[in-house]
Scaffold this active site. Structure first.
Site, PDB file in Angstrom:
ATOM      1  N   HIS A 113       0.858  -1.197   0.000  1.00  0.00           N
ATOM      2  CA  HIS A 113       0.000   0.000   0.000  1.00  0.00           C
ATOM      3  C   HIS A 113       0.890   1.242   0.000  1.00  0.00           C
ATOM      4  O   HIS A 113       1.892   1.279   0.708  1.00  0.00           O
ATOM      5  CB  HIS A 113      -0.878  -0.023   1.262  1.00  0.00           C
ATOM      6  CG  HIS A 113      -1.947   1.017   1.282  1.00  0.00           C
ATOM      7  ND1 HIS A 113      -1.695   2.348   1.549  1.00  0.00           N
ATOM      8  CD2 HIS A 113      -3.280   0.925   1.053  1.00  0.00           C
ATOM      9  CE1 HIS A 113      -2.840   3.027   1.488  1.00  0.00           C
ATOM     10  NE2 HIS A 113      -3.816   2.192   1.179  1.00  0.00           N
TER      11      HIS A 113
ATOM     12  N   CYS B 222      -3.561   2.862  -4.488  1.00  0.00           N
ATOM     13  CA  CYS B 222      -4.546   3.636  -3.723  1.00  0.00           C
ATOM     14  C   CYS B 222      -4.582   5.059  -4.269  1.00  0.00           C
ATOM     15  O   CYS B 222      -3.609   5.815  -4.127  1.00  0.00           O
ATOM     16  CB  CYS B 222      -4.178   3.623  -2.249  1.00  0.00           C
ATOM     17  SG  CYS B 222      -5.246   4.670  -1.250  1.00  0.00           S
TER      18      CYS B 222
ATOM     19  N   HIS C 284      -7.584   0.682  -4.496  1.00  0.00           N
ATOM     20  CA  HIS C 284      -8.398   1.455  -3.547  1.00  0.00           C
ATOM     21  C   HIS C 284      -8.836   2.697  -4.289  1.00  0.00           C
ATOM     22  O   HIS C 284      -7.990   3.478  -4.729  1.00  0.00           O
ATOM     23  CB  HIS C 284      -7.562   1.887  -2.343  1.00  0.00           C
ATOM     24  CG  HIS C 284      -7.241   0.777  -1.389  1.00  0.00           C
ATOM     25  ND1 HIS C 284      -6.551   0.978  -0.215  1.00  0.00           N
ATOM     26  CD2 HIS C 284      -7.553  -0.545  -1.430  1.00  0.00           C
ATOM     27  CE1 HIS C 284      -6.443  -0.186   0.424  1.00  0.00           C
ATOM     28  NE2 HIS C 284      -7.025  -1.112  -0.299  1.00  0.00           N
TER      29      HIS C 284
ATOM     30  N   ASP D  68     -13.009   3.423  -1.209  1.00  0.00           N
ATOM     31  CA  ASP D  68     -12.164   3.731  -0.057  1.00  0.00           C
ATOM     32  C   ASP D  68     -12.917   4.645   0.895  1.00  0.00           C
ATOM     33  O   ASP D  68     -14.142   4.717   0.851  1.00  0.00           O
ATOM     34  CB  ASP D  68     -10.839   4.306  -0.544  1.00  0.00           C
ATOM     35  CG  ASP D  68      -9.708   4.039   0.422  1.00  0.00           C
ATOM     36  OD1 ASP D  68      -9.953   3.477   1.492  1.00  0.00           O
ATOM     37  OD2 ASP D  68      -8.568   4.406   0.115  1.00  0.00           O
ATOM     38  N   HIS D  69     -12.176   5.340   1.730  1.00  0.00           N
ATOM     39  CA  HIS D  69     -12.803   6.184   2.754  1.00  0.00           C
ATOM     40  C   HIS D  69     -14.021   6.927   2.208  1.00  0.00           C
ATOM     41  O   HIS D  69     -13.947   7.577   1.171  1.00  0.00           O
ATOM     42  CB  HIS D  69     -11.799   7.229   3.255  1.00  0.00           C
ATOM     43  CG  HIS D  69     -10.588   6.613   3.880  1.00  0.00           C
ATOM     44  ND1 HIS D  69      -9.463   7.332   4.176  1.00  0.00           N
ATOM     45  CD2 HIS D  69     -10.333   5.334   4.271  1.00  0.00           C
ATOM     46  CE1 HIS D  69      -8.562   6.539   4.724  1.00  0.00           C
ATOM     47  NE2 HIS D  69      -9.054   5.314   4.781  1.00  0.00           N
TER      48      HIS D  69
ATOM     49  N   TYR E 216     -15.084   4.614   7.318  1.00  0.00           N
ATOM     50  CA  TYR E 216     -15.551   3.252   7.034  1.00  0.00           C
ATOM     51  C   TYR E 216     -17.001   3.006   7.438  1.00  0.00           C
ATOM     52  O   TYR E 216     -17.344   1.945   7.946  1.00  0.00           O
ATOM     53  CB  TYR E 216     -14.615   2.236   7.690  1.00  0.00           C
ATOM     54  CG  TYR E 216     -13.264   2.178   7.007  1.00  0.00           C
ATOM     55  CD1 TYR E 216     -13.107   1.496   5.806  1.00  0.00           C
ATOM     56  CD2 TYR E 216     -12.152   2.827   7.535  1.00  0.00           C
ATOM     57  CE1 TYR E 216     -11.877   1.443   5.168  1.00  0.00           C
ATOM     58  CE2 TYR E 216     -10.921   2.784   6.901  1.00  0.00           C
ATOM     59  CZ  TYR E 216     -10.794   2.087   5.713  1.00  0.00           C
ATOM     60  OH  TYR E 216      -9.579   2.040   5.082  1.00  0.00           O
TER      61      TYR E 216
HETATM   62  C1  DNO Z   1      -6.572   3.321   6.064  1.00  0.00           C
HETATM   63  C2  DNO Z   1      -5.967   2.296   5.226  1.00  0.00           C
HETATM   64  C3  DNO Z   1      -4.608   1.841   5.723  1.00  0.00           C
HETATM   65  C4  DNO Z   1      -4.180   0.619   4.948  1.00  0.00           C
HETATM   66  C5  DNO Z   1      -2.808   0.135   5.336  1.00  0.00           C
HETATM   67  C6  DNO Z   1      -2.410  -1.042   4.498  1.00  0.00           C
HETATM   68  O1  DNO Z   1      -7.734   3.536   6.052  1.00  0.00           O
HETATM   69  O2  DNO Z   1      -5.895   2.717   3.918  1.00  0.00           O
HETATM   70  O3  DNO Z   1      -4.649   1.566   7.087  1.00  0.00           O
HETATM   71  O4  DNO Z   1      -5.085  -0.402   5.202  1.00  0.00           O
HETATM   72  O5  DNO Z   1      -1.873   1.127   5.206  1.00  0.00           O
HETATM   73  O6  DNO Z   1      -1.430  -1.762   5.157  1.00  0.00           O
END
Ligand code: DNO
Length: 356
Positions: free
Chosen positions: A207, A245, A274, A319-320, A333
């Site tokens: 990531h 991401c 992501h 994602d978020h 989330y």
């Molecule tokens: C946050 C996530 C990170 C991700 C880690 C992967 O919301 O994008 O915590 O899961 O960095 O190891």
């Protein structure tokens, strides 16, 4: 493309598997074991329990986010070999349980960082935001306190307090680790684990650092095209791949996300996408918006088109998201805004597919 949804387990998530299975077009969840300390082996029984639970809702468990890497591995300490052996054991167990992709990061000390977890927008929704000026003036311990206070009572992924208690000591230990050393330590880790990944058919997907630049003087290397290229070449195997991401990499405007997807996608090195949108409000300042292009600074059509054009067969997840409709959940989330994200991304995909 397989659409997935991150889930933190029955004890740690306000969202249920029953709700997730009703989101149109979601084939699986992105899960993890949250009660195994970083560095320990993930027991096969626990993995199988999780898999069974997920599958009983008609969903798959093919992606893990994350198997966190012990700090001794990132620091390159002699004790790392023990933790690498454990990591290999975990990969074996995950492979046996049918897991195909493991997302992980190689960020020293901290995982992702935002400076406000609950910023209110004019429409009444709450978003997470980042302001580099605030980081410059803040003691890292205060930042941890703020992240904890703003988390709506949940433990944020990567922000487990236990690990961060020894912060001052960790900062001291990183004094001797610059970017080059961190690259060496990542190479050592990958060289050791990738043969196991190949044998058990589990693809590693690193990531990006979030945000993708150095903070508090700590080195960060998963930041830009040049470094991503260096990382995939550290061990030349398709099992050494990326989590692309958009929100993390894209918070540096010099990173062109569709271009990165095309470039690394054609190399077959993107295993997990992501898809997050953010809105820039100044230099080093942004907040995380809904997924819609017109709400943020990214062209989500171009991002999905890039995935489509490379014939992407890996996993994607929204994602978020924002906190909307009065929902109380882990920042980023919740159910509602991420479900809207899924519907929108699937809609873009269908349109692109039919017009191609
Ligand atoms: C946050 C996530 C990170 C991700 C880690 C992967 O919301 O994008 O915590 O899961 O960095 O190891």
């Amino acid at each position: 493309m397989k659409m997935t949804f991150r889930w933190f387990g029955e004890k740690d998530d306000s969202v249920t598997l029953d709700q997730i299975r009703q989101i149109p077009g979601v084939s699986g969840i992105v899960g993890a074991l949250y009660d195994v300390p970083v560095g320990d082996v993930w027991p096969i029984e626990k993995i199988l329990d999780l898999k069974k639970k997920v599958e009983s809702y008609g969903l798959e468990l093919e992606v893990i986010e994350s198997v966190n890497v012990h700090e001794d591995i990132k620091l390159g300490l002699p004790t790392r070999d023990r933790y690498i052996e454990n990591y290999k054991e975990t990969i074996k167990n995950l492979g046996k349980a049918g897991v195909k992709v493991v997302c992980y990061n190689f960020m020293p000390v901290f995982d992702w960082i935002r400076t406000n977890l609950n910023e209110k927008l004019p429409d009444g929704s709450y978003v997470m935001s980042y302001d580099e000026d605030k980081i410059r003036g803040i003691d890292p311990l205060k930042l941890i306190e703020d992240m904890d206070k703003g988390s709506n009572g949940f433990i944020l992924p990567g922000w487990e307090l236990d690990r961060l208690k020894e912060l001052r000591m960790l900062f001291d230990m990183y004094k001797d680790v610059d970017e080059e050393k961190l690259f060496d330590n990542l190479k050592y880790f990958l060289e050791n684990i990738i043969p196991t990944c190949e044998e058990y058919d589990v693809k590693m997907a690193i990531h990006p650092d979030d945000p993708p630049w150095s903070l508090f003087g700590l080195p960060r290397i998963v930041t830009c095209k040049e470094n991503l290229e260096r990382i995939v070449n550290l061990v030349d195997s398709p099992y050494n791949g990326l989590t692309l991401c958009s929100g993390s990499l894209g918070s540096n405007p010099e990173n062109n996300i569709p271009e990165l997807i095309r470039y690394f996608g054609k190399m077959g090195r993107i295993h997990f996408g992501h898809v997050r949108n953010i809105k820039f409000t100044g230099e080093g300042k942004f907040y995380e918006t809904s997924h819609l292009s017109s709400d943020g600074s990214f062209d989500m059509f171009e991002i999905m088109k890039a995935y489509y054009d490379i014939g992407f067969e890996g996993y994607i997840r929204p994602d978020h998201g924002r906190m909307i409709w009065g929902e109380k959940a882990r920042p980023g989330y919740g159910l509602y805004d991420r479900a809207l994200g899924v519907a929108y991304l699937n809609g873009l995909w269908e349109a692109i597919q039919k017009m191609s």
